[in-house]
Every structure is written in C-alpha cells, then in structure tokens.
Design an enzyme around this catalytic site. Sequence first.
Site, PDB file in Angstrom:
ATOM      1  N   SER A  82      -9.148 -17.286 -31.813  1.00 40.32           N
ATOM      2  CA  SER A  82      -9.612 -17.067 -30.450  1.00 40.32           C
ATOM      3  C   SER A  82      -9.622 -15.573 -30.123  1.00 40.32           C
ATOM      4  O   SER A  82     -10.277 -14.797 -30.817  1.00 40.32           O
ATOM      5  CB  SER A  82      -8.760 -17.871 -29.471  1.00 40.32           C
ATOM      6  N   ASP A 134     -15.754 -27.245 -29.636  1.00 37.34           N
ATOM      7  CA  ASP A 134     -15.368 -26.024 -28.929  1.00 37.34           C
ATOM      8  C   ASP A 134     -16.500 -25.662 -27.976  1.00 37.34           C
ATOM      9  O   ASP A 134     -17.449 -24.961 -28.339  1.00 37.34           O
ATOM     10  CB  ASP A 134     -15.121 -24.897 -29.933  1.00 37.34           C
ATOM     11  N   HIS A 192     -11.302 -26.349 -29.318  1.00 37.76           N
ATOM     12  CA  HIS A 192     -10.840 -24.981 -29.518  1.00 37.76           C
ATOM     13  C   HIS A 192      -9.336 -24.918 -29.779  1.00 37.76           C
ATOM     14  O   HIS A 192      -8.544 -25.513 -29.051  1.00 37.76           O
ATOM     15  CB  HIS A 192     -11.185 -24.157 -28.271  1.00 37.76           C
TER      16      HIS A 192
END
Length: 882
Positions: free
Chosen positions: A722, A824, A857
């Site tokens: 991320s 995601d 995610h």
Amino acid sequence: MICRAAPWSRPSLSGGCPIPFPDLARPRGPFGGMNVWRNSILKNSWRLGGMPIKFGLSSRLFRCMASSSSGDGVFYRPTSTDEVPMPLYSWPDKQRPRVCILGGGFGGLYTALRLESLVWPSDKKPQVMLVDQSDRFVFKPMLYELLSGEVDVWEIAPSFTELLKNTSIQFVKDSVKLLRPSDHFRSGSGGSCTGGVVHLESGTVIEYDWLVLALGAEAKIDIVPGSAEYAVPFVTLDDALKVESKLKMLERRRFGKSSPAVGVAIVGLGYSGVELAATISERLKNTGTVKAINVQTTICPSAPPGNRDAALKVLESRNIQLFLGYLVSCIREASASEDSSSMVTDAKGVNADHKKLLLELQPSQRGLQSQILEADMVLWTVGSTSQIPRLQPPDAPYVIPLNGRGQVETEETLQVKGHPRTFAIGDSAALRDPSGKLLPATAQVAFQQADFAGWNLWAAINDRPLLPFRFQNLGEMMTLGRSDAAITANFIEGLTLEGPLGHAARKVVYCLRMPTDEHRVKVGISWFTKTAVDSLASLQNAVTNSFPRRARPMDPATNRSPPAMDPDSEVAFDFQPYLCQYKSGRIFRPGGEPTVPADTDTTTGVISKDIHAGAARARVYLPPGAAESAEKLPVIVYFHGGGFVTGSPARPGTHAYLNDLVARSGAIGVSVYYRLAPEYPLPAAYEDAWAGVRWAASRGDGADPWLLDHADMSRLFLAGCSAGANIAHNMAVRCGAAGALPDGVTLRGLVVVHPYFTGKEPVGAETAFGADIREFMDRTWRFVFPETSGLDDPIVNPFVDDASRAAVAAIPSERVLVCMAEQDFLLKERALWYYRELKASGYGGELELFESKGVGHAFHFGMLDSEQAVELQERNVAFINK
C-alpha cells in the site's frame, strides 16, 4: 502389586524395584524437542513380563508402571512389539510432588504463581506444570480496550514464556484431550499410587500427583439457526483480533463515502454486551450504528444499580439502538432485494464480496412485534459451555461429578467431590455461596479462588488443614469507552465512580492485578506515558480554546448566533478507516496503535530486535538458525502501509507478516519505523525510509552484528504494501542516483504489493469512479503532503512526464514484482497501470505481475494463514530466492 502411598514419591513394584524404561525417544518442544506420536489412546499398549497393558484394561497396573522414569524432565517410552506407545512425560525430580494445572487463565496462572511464592520444605516444593492451548495469558476484562486502541496486545496478553521466565514453573502449549483421575481409587493398601494422568492432543501423557482444573468455559454460539455460521463471539484474544480486523474492513469499505453506515449487531446485554456496545459505538461515532438485543427488558440484570444506571445513560447518549425484550430466532444472509446497501452501492464495486446479515427477532415480552434487523457484523455474547464433559474418559463418563451446566462439583476447599487430589476453580467449578447461589463466572472469583487453591495445595502436601473458600465481593467494574467507566465498590454502600474518574480507577486496579511484578511495572509505565501524552494534548486544546474567538455570524432566520461547536468533537478531516482529525487539532485513530514487542517468535523461531537505524529506527529480523550458520543471507528492507498516517513495524499484523516472510525466505528483514502524517507530513516518511535503506546497506553503519555477520549485500530487496509499496518504489528510484548505495551493494529486487499510486486522469476502471472519489483522493493526498503539487506529483504519479518516466526506468533493480488484489476497489487499476507503464518505460529488468483472487486490499495481514495469503507469500519468497 502394591505401590508406595507417599503422596509425593514415585511408585514402584513391591520390593522397591522400579520398572525400567528404555532409552530416550526423540525430544520435542517444551520438553526437549521430541517428535510427537499421534495414536489412539485406547490402542496404545505397554508390556510387562510379556503381558500387554492397555489404558482401557489394567489401568491401575499402568499407572504404577508409568510412574517410574529417569526423572530428567523428558519423555520416555517402553518397548512394544506391536504398536508405538504414547510419549510419557518424565518429571525432573523423582521425589518431589507433581502438580499439573490445566488452563492458563486467571485461575490456572495465578494458582501456579501462588505456589511459586509460598515457602516450602526443600523436599516438598512441588514441580508445577501449566498447560494451555495458547502461548499467551489473556487479561480478558480488557479485551475491549484493544478495539478502542487504549492498550497494546503485549500489555494485556503477555506470553507465558515471558511471565514465567524467572520461575520454576514449566509451561506446555497444548490442548487437553482426556482426563483419567485415579485419586478416587485411593482406599487401603491397594489404592492408586498417583493422582491420575492427563492426555494431551499432541499425544503426550502427563502423570500427576495433584491436578488443578482451570480450563474455563468456551463460547456457545450454535444456539439458533445461523448463529454458528455468521456470529462472532468475544471471549478470546483471537476473537478480539478477528473483531478488530472485521471492523477495519468495514471502515475501509466506507472509505470516502457518506453512506451506507456500518451496522453492528450485539446479541446479549450483560456486562460483555454492554461494554462491547459502548466501545464500538464510540469508535464508529457517526459512521455506524450499534444494534443491541437483549431477551430481558433491562441491561445487566445482575449488575449493581449504580453500574446499570451509568451504562444505560452512556448507551442512550450514543448511536445505539436498544432492542429489549427480544430474542434472536435466526441469522441469515440478506438476498440482493433485502440488502439496503445494494441500493446505494454498485454490486460490482466495493460491496461485491460482502454480504449483509439479517437477524430475525421474536418478542419475549407481550406487546412487542417481531422485527428484522440488518447488520454487517453480529457479535454473540450470550451462552457458554464447559470443556470438562468432553474430557471425561469414555469408559468412565461420570468419574468427575458435574452439575447440569457441565461444571465440576466441588467441596468448600475447592477439591472436586470424591477426588481429594483434584481441585477445580474458575469457570470450571460449580461452587455455591452460603446462600446456595452459584458463584458468578468472573475474573474476581477466579482471582480469589487461585489464592485459596494455591494455599490448600500447600496445606495438603504438608499435611495441614485446608481452608474453606469464602468469596468476598469487592465490587464490579465495567468500561464504557476510552475515558468512561463505572465502578461500584461493595465496601462503600451506594458509591459508584463514573466517567474519567471511574475509568482511571479501573485501569489502576487492573494494573495492580497483572500477573507478575515485572509486568505490572512495564504496563504501569506504558499506561502512564499514554495518559501523560493524552493529558498534554487536552491541555494544548484547552489553551487554544481559551483565546478569544471571532464572533460568529448571525443566523438571518433566527436573528441569533448559531450554537457553538465543541472543537474537540467537530470533525475537520475524516480519513476513514485510518484517522479522524478534529478542529481542535486532536487526532483520533480508530483502533488505536496496538503494538507487540520485538522478541523470539514462538511459531516461526524468528528473532527480532528494535534498533536505531541512522536518523530513523527499525525492527530487524533474523531467521531461525542463522545465528549458528556462516551462510550469508539476502536482506529485505520493508515498509509498512497505513495511508502514511498509521501503522508501524510493531503492529501485530505487520510483525506477524515479517516473521512469516523471514522464516519462509531465510532472509534478514529490516522493517523501518517512519514518522506519520499529519503530525509529521510528507516527505518525513520518505526521509526516514531512506535513512533506513542507507543504514541497512551500510550493514548498520558498520556496527550491527546481524548485518555484519550474516548479510549478503549483493542481494538487497526493497518491499512494501500500500503506502509502503509507494515508499519502496520511491526508495528504488533514489537508489538509481550515482553513489546512492555503497560499493558492493546490489539492489536485486523490488516488491510492490497493492501499491498506492494515483493521478489526476483516471486509468482503466477508474473512469467509473464518481467525482466524490476523485476529490477524496486529492484531498487525502494533500492532507498527508500539504506541499505537494497535487495528484500529478511524481511521488504518487511516477509516469506523469518524461523526466519522471526516465527516473523510473533507471531503477537499478534487476527485477520487479507487482502484486494486486482482485477486489481492491481503489488501487487495483493503479497496480496494473504501474506494471504496464514500467514495462513501456524502457526499464531493462525482469517484470512479474501477480493477482490474488477473491480478496481485497492488504487482506493478508488479517488472514495470514488463508490460502490466498500463503499463495501471495510463497510468490514473494520465490521472487526473493530466485
């Protein structure tokens, strides 16, 4: 055959000749490293003079035979001509009493510590073994504070290894499979020579002289259709971490949206249900609703009136809907037509893998109507079941007396009825007060019973009279939020402490109740430091608010000034699920910042330490066996995610992930602590990250023994997830500058997992995003980096122009792995875009793309053992070891 009757001596055959066992089998685990044999209990046999002795047959003969051993604290096995027997634990001392304590909760652990603290004759001090299925003691009354972020995991769930390191208590991580007490046979000269044996799930057999049953109770959620499948209990540390992970997922789904609100249903409004409702509602604030259901028409029916009134006042002041006088008859998934969120969210978007749940409520009181409630998560706090019934031997299912709830019937001395060498305490025991009422299953009862059990064991071993247990109800406490609690003390009639004062008093009491002096001091310092920081922040807000403010404009409709807003509750910036900033400047991070200390990981064997890394700090990981090996190992410099505003290498999920990655890959890990926005806006995180890279590349400035002795700097890797993947990318770009890395250092690979990139112009499926999401991405980026030029800043849009593209193409890494997640919603397209643009930029290294199916995610931190997480980890490991 007659065995010696001394309660702490080892039995033998008449004539004093012990039955010899053959040589030691392979050792394992806490007993010295032995390979566990897994065999059916009733099929294992020993032979005495050619005659097979089986558990289900001559049990007395087996008990006498099994108690002879070499006494060196390991397992021995007898020879067998037909079957492999089960490993038998051999206690270190042949003469001293053997005490086996099952269960490491308040009752079990505190009994063990009480035995350790007592003064014993040298020949009678017992050998104490503590058995628990977890490797951590859990201070259960404070599990709620994990959800509010007030405490860290290490504070309320320290490892047994840490707690018992300065004691003689032996800890075994295992589950109990079967109990075979024999103290009820003790009558005359032919009675049993031991207290009995315990069979563990690993196959181990432990013979004891004295037994303490402190196994507690398990959550019982298979009560109504759908409850076992969809409801989550809140009893163990794993339960709390699961709820925390689920809440974060729900908060993430609401990321940048005004609706739909998060819905949490809580079944049961006893102490646990009320504390959960208060904690979660405070955390969600206006982003969600808690729906609390209770079969009775009041909350906490057994609580003192002061606590109940304080709790009701808090619940009614928050975003909580109370459904009193209802019972849940069914829990099921909502169909597409029943799911209210499907009307506001595209089914192909963020909610595609999330199903709403429906709870069907039936009235338990007249005058109420049936209802159906919708929720994203259901927490179940009613019902528990004892573990003891399933542990009874199949050939003697009633050997341990139980009441209708499955609890063990005990005497006033806490001894099990008919079993003078077996004690039962805590949730396992059914003990009544002088009025005939069963004692409640609370931590306070277990605390006091542990003290008496330890003393009565001392008395029994030393032939002294035993004391009858008398419960002294000192009062009751409950948490109602980060700065709210209620305490009613029984010794001061009518006194109830509420609010911040009650909250502070509760934490002081629980700090003093921590298991050991050392842990008390550590927790006390930690809590005092956190309180001091919060107090300084409150003082700063108070000083700021004391300055004169500009007069507010008049409302033309009423010709009055609008009501004043509290700057400490008025939201200035909502960056869910990561943080919320108020106009006073106060920062609130939902779930807080839980941490775990660097240590030896009991699951993987990885060793970690926190260290200064140049101008930054880092947590360094060494794989198992590396310290004894001369082999040089690759080095992974890792950057955690969290939107640049939350997270750290010490966060439980990140720490567990690094332990797993280092163990699987055999590489040295360097996880960098970087400063977080908004307190330290970007580029502070990038500067700290670069300091960490330089420190690792220079082998810890030439001073870190792990890097000096074991690191192969020709195999350096950068990795992150991320926001951490964004940092890893930018560090790789910096590595391309002349002289950036010391001589002999080669950047072998870059791993970007679910990378955070963006840009003004949408790519791929981003064209379907609404204007509100584009605006939110811009606003959040400027929030963490106020001096940025916007979404086309090369730091976050690395292919925005030719100069940026050339810098990326010059990354000196030999290969790059890009990982994305199928669901995601926000960042999948950017990961695919990064892979394609890097490929087209002229980058000369190898490029790999990997997609995790059916997950969202950063999914792997909350489900490290899942099939998808293992697949992702194995792909990363293969990339590193290629």
